[in-house]
Design a protein around this motif. Structure first.
Motif, PDB file in Angstrom:
ATOM      1  N   GLU A  49       0.831  -1.196   0.000  1.00  0.00           N
ATOM      2  CA  GLU A  49       0.000   0.000   0.000  1.00  0.00           C
ATOM      3  C   GLU A  49       0.865   1.245   0.000  1.00  0.00           C
ATOM      4  OE1 GLU A  49      -2.405  -0.537   3.487  1.00  0.00           O
ATOM      5  OE2 GLU A  49      -0.664  -0.738   4.778  1.00  0.00           O
ATOM      6  N   ASN A  51       2.221   4.581   1.392  1.00  0.00           N
ATOM      7  CA  ASN A  51       2.418   5.181   2.703  1.00  0.00           C
ATOM      8  C   ASN A  51       1.855   6.602   2.675  1.00  0.00           C
ATOM      9  OD1 ASN A  51       3.297   6.138   5.151  1.00  0.00           O
ATOM     10  ND2 ASN A  51       5.465   5.775   4.768  1.00  0.00           N
ATOM     11  N   LYS A  52       0.939   6.877   3.572  1.00  0.00           N
ATOM     12  CA  LYS A  52       0.338   8.219   3.641  1.00  0.00           C
ATOM     13  C   LYS A  52       0.799   8.970   4.872  1.00  0.00           C
ATOM     14  CE  LYS A  52      -3.401   6.878   0.749  1.00  0.00           C
ATOM     15  NZ  LYS A  52      -4.694   6.505   0.484  1.00  0.00           N
ATOM     16  N   GLY A  53       1.813   8.436   5.553  1.00  0.00           N
ATOM     17  CA  GLY A  53       2.340   9.084   6.754  1.00  0.00           C
ATOM     18  C   GLY A  53       3.276  10.228   6.410  1.00  0.00           C
ATOM     19  N   ASN A  56       8.449   9.131   4.531  1.00  0.00           N
ATOM     20  CA  ASN A  56       8.379   8.325   3.306  1.00  0.00           C
ATOM     21  C   ASN A  56       6.999   8.355   2.651  1.00  0.00           C
ATOM     22  OD1 ASN A  56      11.085   7.533   3.666  1.00  0.00           O
ATOM     23  ND2 ASN A  56      10.459   5.810   4.936  1.00  0.00           N
ATOM     24  N   SER A  57       6.296   9.443   2.770  1.00  0.00           N
ATOM     25  CA  SER A  57       4.962   9.569   2.196  1.00  0.00           C
ATOM     26  C   SER A  57       5.016   9.338   0.686  1.00  0.00           C
ATOM     27  CB  SER A  57       4.398  10.957   2.489  1.00  0.00           C
ATOM     28  OG  SER A  57       3.093  11.052   1.970  1.00  0.00           O
ATOM     29  N   GLU A  59       5.555   6.477  -0.809  1.00  0.00           N
ATOM     30  CA  GLU A  59       6.268   5.251  -1.165  1.00  0.00           C
ATOM     31  C   GLU A  59       5.381   4.043  -0.901  1.00  0.00           C
ATOM     32  OE1 GLU A  59      10.198   4.814   0.380  1.00  0.00           O
ATOM     33  OE2 GLU A  59      10.709   6.898  -0.026  1.00  0.00           O
ATOM     34  N   MET A  61       4.658   0.592   0.662  1.00  0.00           N
ATOM     35  CA  MET A  61       5.111  -0.166   1.827  1.00  0.00           C
ATOM     36  C   MET A  61       4.531  -1.571   1.773  1.00  0.00           C
ATOM     37  SD  MET A  61       4.314   2.566   4.905  1.00  0.00           S
ATOM     38  CE  MET A  61       3.301   1.302   5.588  1.00  0.00           C
ATOM     39  N   ARG A  63       3.277  -4.618   4.215  1.00  0.00           N
ATOM     40  CA  ARG A  63       2.871  -4.918   5.584  1.00  0.00           C
ATOM     41  C   ARG A  63       2.391  -6.366   5.636  1.00  0.00           C
ATOM     42  NH1 ARG A  63      -2.202  -4.442   7.733  1.00  0.00           N
ATOM     43  NH2 ARG A  63      -2.866  -3.119   6.003  1.00  0.00           N
TER      44      ARG A  63
END
Length: 153
Positions: A49, A51-53, A56-57, A59, A61, A63
């Motif tokens: 998915e 990354n919306k943080g 590293n938004s 990119e 990731m 999980r």
């Protein structure tokens, strides 16, 4: 339905192996929910998915989930055609309508992570097996190119 139309209506794709990480990453970037069965074990499942943080938004990731999806509209497979009966069974269990197969072989016979060449006789047998199960079968074009062409949110 053509390849683009199929990807446009898919929400979840189960990726069973891949020739390169480009496949699940491009599918995730196109807005699909991507679940990967990346090993032989029954718990070798991960979600890819965006990354919306803050760090590293944007990119992709990975999980680990340890379980398959409850449903998937599409199964992408980079496995030997001899495994197709099991892949068909998985597709039916998950409610998938389409199996997208990739050989990883170029028309010249060499390995190619974007290759989709399959000998005509094998391709016909695979298509007939999948379609006899009531599913669509795609073996060309390369799924990454189609995913790239989809608009993203």
């Amino acid at each position: 339905m053509n390849a683009i139309e199929i990807l446009r209506v898919v929400e979840t794709v189960l990726v069973i192996d891949w020739p390169s990480k480009e496949v699940p990453e491009l599918l995730a970037r196109s807005g699909l929910r991507v679940v990967v069965h990346g090993g032989p074990g029954p718990e070798d499942y991960s979600i890819y998915e965006i990354n919306k943080g803050e760090v590293n938004s944007g990119e992709v990731m990975e999980r680990r989930t340890g379980r398959p999806p409850e449903r998937a509209e599409l199964i992408y497979s980079y496995r030997p055609l001899s495994e197709l009966p099991g892949i068909i069974a998985t597709a039916k269990e998950l409610g998938a309508k389409t199996i997208w197969y990739q050989s990883g072989v170029a028309a010249t016979g060499g390995k190619d992570p974007r290759g989709c060449w399959v000998a005509d006789e094998e391709l016909t047998l695979a298509r007939n097996l999948v379609e006899a199960a009531g599913l669509r079968f795609i073996a060309d074009p390369y799924i990454g190119e189609v995913a790239r062409s989809l608009p993203t949110d």
